[in-house]
Scaffold this motif. Sequence first.
Motif, PDB file in Angstrom:
ATOM      1  N   THR A  32       2.424   1.574   6.063  1.00  0.00           N
ATOM      2  CA  THR A  32       2.010   1.485   8.203  1.00  0.00           C
ATOM      3  C   THR A  32       0.725   0.363   7.368  1.00  0.00           C
ATOM      4  OG1 THR A  32       0.700   3.171   8.634  1.00  0.00           O
ATOM      5  CG2 THR A  32       2.958   3.259   8.772  1.00  0.00           C
ATOM      6  N   LEU A  33       0.329   0.163   6.251  1.00  0.00           N
ATOM      7  CA  LEU A  33      -1.200  -0.626   6.379  1.00  0.00           C
ATOM      8  C   LEU A  33      -0.909  -1.618   5.525  1.00  0.00           C
ATOM      9  CD1 LEU A  33      -3.550   1.992   5.434  1.00  0.00           C
ATOM     10  CD2 LEU A  33      -3.116   1.065   7.854  1.00  0.00           C
ATOM     11  N   TRP A  34      -1.127  -3.011   5.582  1.00  0.00           N
ATOM     12  CA  TRP A  34      -1.466  -3.897   4.738  1.00  0.00           C
ATOM     13  C   TRP A  34       0.269  -4.661   5.281  1.00  0.00           C
ATOM     14  CZ3 TRP A  34      -5.727  -6.475   3.698  1.00  0.00           C
ATOM     15  CH2 TRP A  34      -6.700  -5.629   3.519  1.00  0.00           C
ATOM     16  N   LEU A  35       0.697  -4.366   6.221  1.00  0.00           N
ATOM     17  CA  LEU A  35       2.193  -5.249   6.612  1.00  0.00           C
ATOM     18  C   LEU A  35       2.807  -7.033   6.417  1.00  0.00           C
ATOM     19  CD1 LEU A  35       2.952  -3.258   9.425  1.00  0.00           C
ATOM     20  CD2 LEU A  35       3.059  -2.663   7.636  1.00  0.00           C
ATOM     21  N   THR A  36       3.330  -6.496   5.335  1.00  0.00           N
ATOM     22  CA  THR A  36       3.259  -8.489   5.118  1.00  0.00           C
ATOM     23  C   THR A  36       4.798  -8.561   5.611  1.00  0.00           C
ATOM     24  OG1 THR A  36       3.780  -8.168   2.883  1.00  0.00           O
ATOM     25  CG2 THR A  36       1.850  -8.569   3.449  1.00  0.00           C
ATOM     26  N   SER A  85      -8.437   3.979   3.517  1.00  0.00           N
ATOM     27  CA  SER A  85      -9.801   2.986   3.992  1.00  0.00           C
ATOM     28  C   SER A  85      -8.965   1.925   3.835  1.00  0.00           C
ATOM     29  CB  SER A  85     -10.883   3.429   4.291  1.00  0.00           C
ATOM     30  OG  SER A  85     -11.408   3.157   2.508  1.00  0.00           O
ATOM     31  N   SER A  86      -8.885   2.035   2.129  1.00  0.00           N
ATOM     32  CA  SER A  86      -8.338   0.837   1.561  1.00  0.00           C
ATOM     33  C   SER A  86      -7.784   0.751   0.075  1.00  0.00           C
ATOM     34  CB  SER A  86      -9.305  -0.769   1.698  1.00  0.00           C
ATOM     35  OG  SER A  86      -9.077  -1.182   0.734  1.00  0.00           O
ATOM     36  N   ALA A  87      -6.959  -0.143  -0.417  1.00  0.00           N
ATOM     37  CA  ALA A  87      -6.649  -0.091  -1.459  1.00  0.00           C
ATOM     38  C   ALA A  87      -7.201  -1.061  -2.790  1.00  0.00           C
ATOM     39  CB  ALA A  87      -5.260  -0.620  -1.367  1.00  0.00           C
ATOM     40  N   SER A  88      -8.901  -1.322  -2.275  1.00  0.00           N
ATOM     41  CA  SER A  88      -9.208  -1.955  -2.457  1.00  0.00           C
ATOM     42  C   SER A  88      -9.909  -1.262  -3.887  1.00  0.00           C
ATOM     43  CB  SER A  88     -10.192  -2.952  -1.820  1.00  0.00           C
ATOM     44  OG  SER A  88      -9.693  -4.354  -1.520  1.00  0.00           O
ATOM     45  N   PRO A  89     -10.253  -1.965  -5.257  1.00  0.00           N
ATOM     46  CA  PRO A  89     -11.465  -0.310  -5.755  1.00  0.00           C
ATOM     47  C   PRO A  89     -11.904  -0.377  -5.517  1.00  0.00           C
ATOM     48  CG  PRO A  89     -10.981  -3.192  -6.706  1.00  0.00           C
ATOM     49  CD  PRO A  89     -10.696  -3.072  -5.147  1.00  0.00           C
ATOM     50  N   ASN A 125       1.161  -1.394  -0.165  1.00  0.00           N
ATOM     51  CA  ASN A 125      -0.017  -0.086   0.175  1.00  0.00           C
ATOM     52  C   ASN A 125       1.735   1.497   0.063  1.00  0.00           C
ATOM     53  OD1 ASN A 125      -1.453   1.799   1.550  1.00  0.00           O
ATOM     54  ND2 ASN A 125      -3.622   0.973   0.588  1.00  0.00           N
ATOM     55  N   ARG A 126       0.187   2.642  -0.576  1.00  0.00           N
ATOM     56  CA  ARG A 126       1.304   3.941  -0.343  1.00  0.00           C
ATOM     57  C   ARG A 126       1.172   4.442   0.765  1.00  0.00           C
ATOM     58  NH1 ARG A 126      -2.019   8.456  -3.448  1.00  0.00           N
ATOM     59  NH2 ARG A 126      -2.131   7.382  -4.440  1.00  0.00           N
TER      60      ARG A 126
END
Length: 757
Positions: free
Chosen positions: A342-346, A746-750, A338-339
Amino acid sequence: MASLRDIATSAAINLLSAFGFLMAFAILRLQPFNDRVYFPKWYKKGIRSSPTRSGASASKFVNLDCRTYLNFLNWMPQALRMPEPELIDHAGLDSVAYIRIYLLGLRIFVPLAVMSFAVLVPVNWTGDTLERSKDVTFSDLDKLSISNVPDGSSRLWAHIIMSYVFSFWTFYVLYKEYGVLATMRLDYLASELRRPDQFTVLVRNIPPDPDESVSEHVQHFFRVNHPDTYLTHQTVYNANKLAALVAEKRSLQNWYTYYQNKYERSSNRPITKTGFMGLWGTKVDAIDHYTSLIHKLSEEEAAERERVSNDPGSIVPAAFVSFKSRWGAAVCAQTQQNRNPTLWLTEWAPEPRDVYWDNFAIPYFELTIRRLIVAVALFFLIFFFMIPITFVQSLANLEGIQKVFPFLKPLIEVESVKSVLQGFLPGIALKIFLAVLPSILMAMSMIEGYPSLSALDRTSAAKYHMFILVNIFLGSVITGSALQQLKTFLEKPPTEIPETIGEYIPLKASFFMTYIMVDGWAGVAAESLRLVPLVLFHLKNAFLVKTEQDRSEAMDPGSINFAINEPRIQLYMLLGFVYSPITPMFLPFIIIFLAFAYVVFRNQIINVYDQKYESGAAFWPDVHKRIIISLIISQLLLLGLLSTKGIGKNSFAILPLPVLTLWFYAFCKGRFESAFVKFPLQEAMIKDTLERATEPNFNLKAYLKDAYIHPVFKSTDIEKPDSLLEEEESPLVATTRIPNKQSPSSSASPASTQSHV
């Protein structure tokens, strides 16, 4: 410094102690009724069966063959016989990498000892400083150290030159070993059989979405951003309370079994008290009491299980996401999703055995705060623990004992008693006092919120290493109270700290020798005996075991306690580096420990330990880093010591060594460390291609279905919503998200309500 007689007395005591432990181990391991204690690993693998099932009535429990007792040390060559590739298949790479630390120490210190005795011992012995000093009390051991070299003497250049030789030899051995371990890890990952963690990524700090659950949000995100490789996912539940209830119920069932067995043996209904551990309270029938408690707890467990299964609030913002290939998992684990970083940490998912489920319930934003608090607490723990340690050290010497217990003075002045106390008491006092510390440090690591047992072990080992470095090494070198030590450092410029410590280093050689003998020689021999697991197994076997399954569960094979043992090795290596150019007589004590520990732990790995997890030697960069730290400390302390020996600016000839050591560390880090934190895409693709060719019809989704379900749900089904089950079979990613409600962060989803993948 203690005399040679004191050191010899201590060596004799500890060697006799080690020999006693080994004799007890040799006798006990041959008895059939102890077979599950000393060979549990083979039982776990289903290869070994109990020798008490067959034979004469007495021989089923006691070994009556006298010939087997003659070769009581034959377990040592047997432990060395298994080849390393076979040992990796048998015990895993973590175990093999751990015992290679002892082998690494031998490869470093055996040549250092040879060079020290060939060059430095003659230089030190032929000095005459101590003999010409009329007011100085010394022993033959002091004459072998740098203290016997005259101040300002050109002989000190031998110590400077040898410090370079020692450092370069250590560089060579460390470089070769780092390369070997990196190759072993990559080969292990390439040749290893299929494991769930090879296809799975741990995703943390999943952002909330107002229109979708965590599970739906994860599903949509990875179906869109990894359309060709995403396979399935498993959300994480906060089941800590449920796990506590399950553990409590298991404990009650053990008590129920104990009293049921007692009743069957005596035909008398057992009685217990309702208070803690049955020690006080109203007397009741024990079997009825525990039956009632188990029934009540079963109802609480069922209610909590239902709540966790149906309450969306019990799902934490983390998930295990699995992919169709190792290549897809490697891409996801090693890239930013994600841009907002700190989000969607893998990160690579730990293997299922390695997951520490309790820490997933901690909100991600708390982790940084928790680690800051623990860092501050660790600082105060290290500092204030110095007070009792220095108190113990002040008592664990003859002057301290006479001051506190003056009536013992006549006994202490007896020469034989004096030798025993001087050579044995300091080391054993320190070892006993530090027994509780590892549990405290592990609790601190748990508070920090690491998601795997291997990470807990590594961080706890780092804390213990810091503690040992400050409190055991520096705290034992600088005498006096903690406040006096702090005052000593604060009143001097930082550049004079090595000189201050360097003055005390030669004086403490005898103390560290006794500590190694107590903690290393006798301690390692005691490890082979496994006295506590032995007693616990027979207690369980007598009171709890009803079936063969119960007997198997009563075994406690244990595992390598990396958080304790690795920092202990690092302390010995630090002492070896520090004293090799100062007191070469120190090195044989370390070499004996390393050789003995290598054999003992090899035997334990082959026959006993059942590792809790397998990380593929991911801890090796930490091992390498701590050895480098020890090497730099030894170089700075030698610089400080030489500056007190009157050679002026010539002592600064040591200064390039720490710089070279730091450069060497940076070089090794860049060359090898990536092998321990990343998985090359080329290797992943090769393994995927081979697997598709050999098993084209393998159902990976079914294989991964239950891999990362919380253990308390293993016997039950936590079903995904029907919408998600439908989406897994659909080429479209349907979503209930309302476009005008979606915020960019809130999200990187479309943003669309439906996306083609």
